[in-house]
Scaffold this motif. Structure first.
Motif, PDB file in Angstrom:
ATOM      1  N   ILE A 182       1.116  -0.560   0.013  1.00 40.55           N
ATOM      2  CA  ILE A 182      -0.007  -0.262   0.083  1.00 40.55           C
ATOM      3  C   ILE A 182       0.773   0.976   0.165  1.00 40.55           C
ATOM      4  O   ILE A 182       1.605   1.485   0.647  1.00 40.55           O
ATOM      5  N   GLY A 183       0.476   1.702  -0.967  1.00 43.69           N
ATOM      6  CA  GLY A 183       1.331   3.725  -0.670  1.00 43.69           C
ATOM      7  C   GLY A 183       2.202   3.600  -2.280  1.00 43.69           C
ATOM      8  O   GLY A 183       2.951   4.423  -2.806  1.00 43.69           O
ATOM      9  N   ALA A 184       2.767   2.265  -3.170  1.00 43.81           N
ATOM     10  CA  ALA A 184       3.804   1.597  -3.674  1.00 43.81           C
ATOM     11  C   ALA A 184       2.867   2.890  -5.244  1.00 43.81           C
ATOM     12  O   ALA A 184       1.723   1.910  -5.442  1.00 43.81           O
ATOM     13  N   SER A 185       3.614   3.318  -5.683  1.00 47.28           N
ATOM     14  CA  SER A 185       3.105   3.705  -7.282  1.00 47.28           C
ATOM     15  C   SER A 185       2.338   2.208  -8.185  1.00 47.28           C
ATOM     16  O   SER A 185       1.257   2.286  -8.289  1.00 47.28           O
ATOM     17  N   ALA A 186       2.817   0.921  -7.842  1.00 49.42           N
ATOM     18  CA  ALA A 186       2.308   0.228  -8.565  1.00 49.42           C
ATOM     19  C   ALA A 186       0.965  -0.120  -7.792  1.00 49.42           C
ATOM     20  O   ALA A 186       0.002  -0.508  -8.758  1.00 49.42           O
ATOM     21  N   GLN A 187       0.958  -0.045  -7.106  1.00 47.92           N
ATOM     22  CA  GLN A 187      -0.003  -0.353  -6.042  1.00 47.92           C
ATOM     23  C   GLN A 187      -1.310   0.504  -6.613  1.00 47.92           C
ATOM     24  O   GLN A 187      -2.848   0.147  -7.197  1.00 47.92           O
ATOM     25  N   ILE A 188      -0.391   1.593  -6.321  1.00 50.44           N
ATOM     26  CA  ILE A 188      -1.803   2.963  -6.592  1.00 50.44           C
ATOM     27  C   ILE A 188      -2.529   2.458  -8.119  1.00 50.44           C
ATOM     28  O   ILE A 188      -3.355   2.861  -8.363  1.00 50.44           O
ATOM     29  N   GLY A 189      -1.586   2.637  -8.604  1.00 49.08           N
ATOM     30  CA  GLY A 189      -1.776   2.840 -10.267  1.00 49.08           C
ATOM     31  C   GLY A 189      -2.314   1.123 -10.663  1.00 49.08           C
ATOM     32  O   GLY A 189      -4.703   1.047 -10.999  1.00 49.08           O
ATOM     33  N   ARG A 190      -2.274   0.160  -9.770  1.00 47.01           N
ATOM     34  CA  ARG A 190      -3.219  -1.302 -10.989  1.00 47.01           C
ATOM     35  C   ARG A 190      -4.637  -0.760 -10.203  1.00 47.01           C
ATOM     36  O   ARG A 190      -6.127  -1.612 -10.332  1.00 47.01           O
ATOM     37  N   THR A 191      -4.892  -0.854  -8.525  1.00 48.41           N
ATOM     38  CA  THR A 191      -5.723  -1.168  -7.804  1.00 48.41           C
ATOM     39  C   THR A 191      -6.775   0.392  -8.252  1.00 48.41           C
ATOM     40  O   THR A 191      -7.771   0.002  -8.525  1.00 48.41           O
ATOM     41  N   LYS A 192      -6.168   1.547  -8.424  1.00 44.87           N
ATOM     42  CA  LYS A 192      -7.611   2.504  -9.689  1.00 44.87           C
ATOM     43  C   LYS A 192      -7.987   1.790 -10.709  1.00 44.87           C
ATOM     44  O   LYS A 192      -8.977   2.132 -10.763  1.00 44.87           O
ATOM     45  N   SER A 193      -7.280   1.679 -11.276  1.00 45.35           N
ATOM     46  CA  SER A 193      -7.585   0.497 -12.957  1.00 45.35           C
ATOM     47  C   SER A 193      -8.969  -0.372 -12.456  1.00 45.35           C
ATOM     48  O   SER A 193      -9.278   0.408 -13.181  1.00 45.35           O
TER      49      SER A 193
END
Ligand code: GZL
Ligand code: ZN
Length: 351
Positions: A182-193
């Motif tokens: 949580i808070g990693a760019s990879a998580q933020i982007g993939r979760t949002k999409s």
């Protein structure tokens, strides 16, 4: 210190004696050989950890690029998933007066202070892979990595096209998301999409829970999901290591993974494509779709350093091109933000 003092006293006496020429004893103390012949560029690399196959491939790419024979001295520090360790590493690099600092940040926030210290020390910082969220973008020279939201959009679009091809109603998709750190760019982007696609398409996104990009955590989270829900038919794993753990948990529960949702299989969608086991699972239809996340950033960082060395100004942000992998014959191509992506068969990682 004594040597300097003796030279100073010598100069003072000479000046006071009114003698014009100052003769300085040849200073044998300075290792001039070291400075002139040792041209290597010193790079301090703060890697966030060793949580996944992607991370290992990324580390390998950096270590095989920044070698002595290539003209570099690499100082490598493993942060073991802790931002405090990475901040300590950066401070050490500053004390060592490295030429460049490369940072693969575990999460996006909390870097302003230490990056300001690097800036004050006039050491350029290159951010690689995940992003930093800072108040002043002059705190880093540039960033190179993936467009994580695009990766998620590709995976979601592939799923949408699959349901259309197979005549699956959107509301019949019951999805759980096993998130990355949580808070990693990879998580933020993939979760949002995924969340955006579920809302737009009317999918039933039942839960999203951190899986930390690790196999063990992915398995643990999936075991708890299987206790809570009996209708899961899509598991969105934010990296391949989580997917391996998820498959273990599903098969241990006597259920089947695969693309045949209508036939009662649970579809696995994942990210990275560097793990040999995950690629083999695509070949066995255990993982149905992987959005590629390319780890080979060593040469890209080297190109940035060489550009800076030559006095140029490389792009502030540079994104790597990435594919989408699946063997399923129903979806041959997807279009995301007006750009077409051929759905490719995965290739086993080489080296
Ligand atoms: C993505 C990278 C992620 C990978 C995971 O660029 O930050 O971290 O997708 C890794 O495998 O752990
Ligand atoms: Zn490669």
């Amino acid at each position: 210190m004594k040597k300097i003092l003796s030279v100073v006293v010598f100069i003072l006496c000479t000046l006071l004696s009114g003698c014009g020429n100052i003769y300085l004893p040849e200073n044998k103390g300075l290792d001039t050989d070291k400075i002139t012949t040792d041209e290597s560029i010193v790079v301090g690399f703060s890697q966030l950890g060793a949580e996944s196959d992607w991370r290992s491939a990324n580390t390998q790419s950096m270590k095989s690029t920044f070698t002595e024979e290539n003209g570099y001295k690499l100082i490598f520090e493993d942060g073991q998933q802790k931002q405090a360790n990475q901040i300590m590493a950066i401070r050490t690099f500053i004390q060592q007066e490295v030429d460049y600092i490369v940072l693969a940040p575990v999460i996006e926030t909390g870097w302003d202070t230490v990056l300001q210290e690097a800036k004050d020390s006039k050491i350029p910082v290159i951010i690689v892979d995940r992003k930093v969220s800072v108040s002043d973008e002059s705190l880093f020279a540039c960033w190179v990595g993936s467009d994580f939201e695009l990766e998620g959009k590709k995976a979601a679009e592939w799923l949408k096209q699959y349901t259309i091809a197979k005549g699956i109603a959107p509301q019949d998709l019951h999805i759980v998301n096993i998130q990355g750190t949580i808070g990693a760019s990879a998580q933020i982007g993939r979760t949002k999409s995924l969340a955006d696609a579920a809302r737009l398409n009317g999918w039933d996104l039942m839960a999203q829970v951190p899986g930390d990009f690790t196999q063990a955590k992915g398995k643990e989270v999936m075991e708890s999901f299987l206790k809570q829900y009996d209708n899961i038919n899509v598991v969105y794993c934010e990296n391949d290591n989580e997917a391996l753990g998820v498959i273990e948990a599903i098969e241990a529960a006597g259920k089947r993974v695969g693309s045949d949702i209508k036939g009662g299989e649970i579809m696995i969608i994942s990210f990275d494509g560097v793990n040999e086991e995950a690629i083999n699972y695509i070949l066995e239809d255990k993982i149905t779709c992987i959005a590629e996340c390319n780890p080979h950033h060593g040469p890209r960082v080297q190109a940035i350093i060489e550009s800076l060395e030559a006095g140029h100004t490389p792009d502030k942000f540079s994104y790597v091109d990435e594919k989408i992998f699946s063997l399923d014959i129903n979806v041959k191509k997807i279009t995301v933000d007006g750009i077409d992506y051929e759905v490719a068969a995965p290739v086993l990682p080489v080296g």
